[in-house]
Design an enzyme around this catalytic site. Structure first.
Site, mmCIF file in Angstrom:
data_model
loop_
_atom_site.group_PDB
_atom_site.id
_atom_site.type_symbol
_atom_site.label_atom_id
_atom_site.label_comp_id
_atom_site.label_asym_id
_atom_site.label_seq_id
_atom_site.Cartn_x
_atom_site.Cartn_y
_atom_site.Cartn_z
ATOM 1 N N CYS A 107 36.487 6.229 -56.668
ATOM 2 C CA CYS A 107 37.732 5.858 -55.660
ATOM 3 C C CYS A 107 38.923 5.742 -56.705
ATOM 4 C CB CYS A 107 37.618 5.000 -54.717
ATOM 5 S SG CYS A 107 36.049 4.856 -54.056
ATOM 6 N N ALA A 108 39.414 6.570 -57.683
ATOM 7 C CA ALA A 108 40.251 6.229 -58.578
ATOM 8 C C ALA A 108 41.728 6.386 -58.489
ATOM 9 C CB ALA A 108 39.768 6.924 -59.867
ATOM 10 N N PRO A 110 45.520 6.117 -57.423
ATOM 11 C CA PRO A 110 46.524 6.889 -58.420
ATOM 12 C C PRO A 110 46.088 6.526 -59.828
ATOM 13 C CG PRO A 110 47.737 4.988 -57.586
ATOM 14 C CD PRO A 110 46.250 4.813 -56.877
ATOM 15 N N GLY A 111 45.113 5.774 -60.266
ATOM 16 C CA GLY A 111 44.820 5.732 -61.528
ATOM 17 C C GLY A 111 45.302 4.452 -62.529
ATOM 18 N N LYS A 113 44.199 1.436 -62.448
ATOM 19 C CA LYS A 113 43.061 0.641 -62.819
ATOM 20 C C LYS A 113 42.219 1.544 -64.061
ATOM 21 C CE LYS A 113 42.451 -2.040 -58.890
ATOM 22 N NZ LYS A 113 43.259 -1.250 -58.120
ATOM 23 N N ASP A 158 32.910 12.754 -54.030
ATOM 24 C CA ASP A 158 32.756 11.525 -53.493
ATOM 25 C C ASP A 158 31.981 10.688 -54.074
ATOM 26 O OD1 ASP A 158 32.265 9.642 -51.473
ATOM 27 O OD2 ASP A 158 31.881 11.157 -49.989
ATOM 28 N N ASN A 181 45.835 -5.234 -46.690
ATOM 29 C CA ASN A 181 46.522 -6.489 -45.990
ATOM 30 C C ASN A 181 47.934 -6.437 -45.997
ATOM 31 O OD1 ASN A 181 47.741 -8.244 -48.450
ATOM 32 N ND2 ASN A 181 46.229 -7.040 -49.350
ATOM 33 N N ARG A 201 35.034 0.283 -42.193
ATOM 34 C CA ARG A 201 35.273 0.283 -43.833
ATOM 35 C C ARG A 201 34.106 -0.452 -44.496
ATOM 36 N NH1 ARG A 201 38.228 4.286 -46.015
ATOM 37 N NH2 ARG A 201 40.288 4.268 -44.978
ATOM 38 N N CYS A 227 41.416 -4.735 -51.431
ATOM 39 C CA CYS A 227 42.490 -5.695 -51.077
ATOM 40 C C CYS A 227 42.725 -6.048 -49.936
ATOM 41 C CB CYS A 227 43.886 -4.742 -51.634
ATOM 42 S SG CYS A 227 43.888 -3.383 -50.861
#
Lengths: 296, 152
Positions: A107-108, A110-111, A113, A158, A181, A201, A227
């Site tokens: 689940c990367a 926008p990149g 991390k 996925d 959050n 979720r 988050c």
């Protein structure tokens, strides 16, 4: 009733934090793949940007003052730094990727991390990057190019199907899709957040945890983060993980409170206190939860 | 891509045997990544070092531009204001150029550099570089990173 602001605020209070609106400082991560930390800091200072080191990250700085947006100037476009929340820099620090390891980043987009992983690995070893949502791919690929990430193979896939890659990983970063959050999304309460969102979720997160644990080497490390401030997506999912998989939770050495082990009277596994929960009011960051899982 | 590089230099700055084309994108791929990719039996969206994308014209990556910089004399250096306007997608006025190669002529393709010798993109010379007109037409600049996300 569950949708109401008061309901969630009261719940947070009972879980350990009086939550009020917070104003977060913008922060960056200096990208040492392109320029040294010293060069970037000095360059930004010469432009009149006031910076202070984020004490709990290796390459993070708060933007204390700037007369212009630091997101679209040449230094940013050249990949000298990445605009990245201070708390969101922590999961990669906890994963501690090493050059020559094989890492999975789920689940990367926008990149932020992902490029941090490349930086910590000095562009050595390999990161397999998965992003399920096609509309989020351009931002991801753009950032990988801009940040000079050279040790990545990215798939439009996925993470639930990670097994199809026929690979086993040394370490996995699962920054899971979550309900978010209020500190990072000012209109969070108005976005029709309710327990259906949270529970949906949480169920997806459990499916993702099971799927990626299958491709983690024995003794390998999985860092799980969200988050969200909701225990269903955090501590309760860790309880489920301990109950259903052969894993242990290791200590997350970072800022924040220990993970909650008493959920409205229900006692959770004491290992969960090894996780870290970042309450925005206490840490002055976006809300965050981080767990370090070792596969046994 | 090869034709694009040849506009600046005849040197072999990229090992073409390690270049992989995925749809319209070009990547420089190490043996290590090739081996892993073969194991996965899947087609990636991105691999190794991005080199650029073939559109109406070739859009180079910043990596490719940085490799070209040291191998070409075809460049102009622009002042602070010219650099800012260029990364906003504007053309380069001759008055904002403070250094250029005197052999440069109309229709040449040139890299556009800032005062720190960083490549901000490239363009085509459309008027004399010491005139009072727009001298370099913007063909690609790094501000495209921001604009392309808005387009998609």
């Amino acid at each position: 009733m569950e949708k109401s602001v008061t309901f969630f605020l009261d719940r947070y209070r009972r879980l350990g934090s009086v939550v009020k609106p917070v104003v977060l400082k913008q922060s960056i991560r200096v990208n040492t793949l392109v320029r040294s930390e010293k060069e970037v800091v000095s360059r930004l200072k010469s432009l009149g940007v006031e910076l202070s080191k984020i004490p709990y990250t290796k390459f993070g700085y708060f933007i204390d003052k700037s007369k212009f947006s630091v997101g679209a100037i040449a230094e940013s476009l050249l990949g000298y730094y990445f605009l990245q929340g201070s708390a969101s820099q922590i999961p990669v620090e906890i994963l501690d990727p090493k050059p020559n390891e094989l890492i999975l980043d789920c689940c990367a987009s926008p990149g932020g991390k992902t490029s941090q992983l490349s930086q910590f690995m000095d562009n050595k070893g390999t990161i397999i990057v998965l992003e399920k949502q096609k509309h989020r791919l351009p931002a991801l690929l753009n950032n990988l190019e801009r940040m000079h990430c050279h040790n990545i193979i990215a798939f439009h896939m996925d993470a639930l199907k990670a097994e199809r890659l026929n690979l086993e990983f040394d370490k996995i970063l699962l920054d899971a899709p979550c309900s978010g959050n209020f500190a990072s999304e000012p209109n969070w309460f108005e976005m029709h957040r309710n327990f259906n969102t949270v529970n949906n979720r949480a169920a997806l997160q459990r499916d993702l945890l099971s799927a990626v644990l299958k491709v983690l080497k024995k003794d390998g490390i999985l860092v799980y983060s969200t988050c969200s401030l909701e225990p269903e997506e955090n501590e309760l999912n860790m309880q489920w993980l301990l109950d259903n998989h052969n894993v242990k939770l290791e200590r997350v050495d970072s800022i924040g409170d220990p993970g909650i082990t008493n959920f409205f009277g229900k006692k959770l596994n004491p290992q969960i206190s090894n996780c870290r929960r970042l309450w925005p009011n206490k840490t002055n960051t976006e809300g965050f939860f981080i767990a370090k899982v070792r596969k046994l | 891509m090869k034709e694009f590089i040849q506009q600046f230099t005849d040197k072999n700055i990229i090992d073409l045997t390690s270049v992989l084309q995925l749809r319209s994108n070009f990547f420089l791929v190490s043996d290590e990544l090739k081996e892993l990719l073969a194991k996965t039996k899947h087609v990636p969206s991105f691999i190794g070092v991005a080199l650029g994308e073939k559109k109406k014209i070739f859009v180079p990556s910043t990596y490719l531009l940085s490799k070209i910089v040291d191998s070409t004399e075809n460049k102009v250096v622009v002042n602070k204001q010219g650099a800012w306007l260029f990364i906003c997608g504007r053309h380069v006025y001759a008055r904002s150029i403070f250094s250029f190669n005197k052999s440069q002529k109309i229709d040449d393709i040139v890299l556009v550099m800032n005062e720190f010798n960083e490549c901000l993109g490239y363009g085509q010379v459309i008027n004399p570089l010491d005139s009072k007109k727009v001298a370099v037409q913007n063909l690609f600049d790094i501000g495209d990173f921001v604009r392309r996300e808005r387009r998609k």
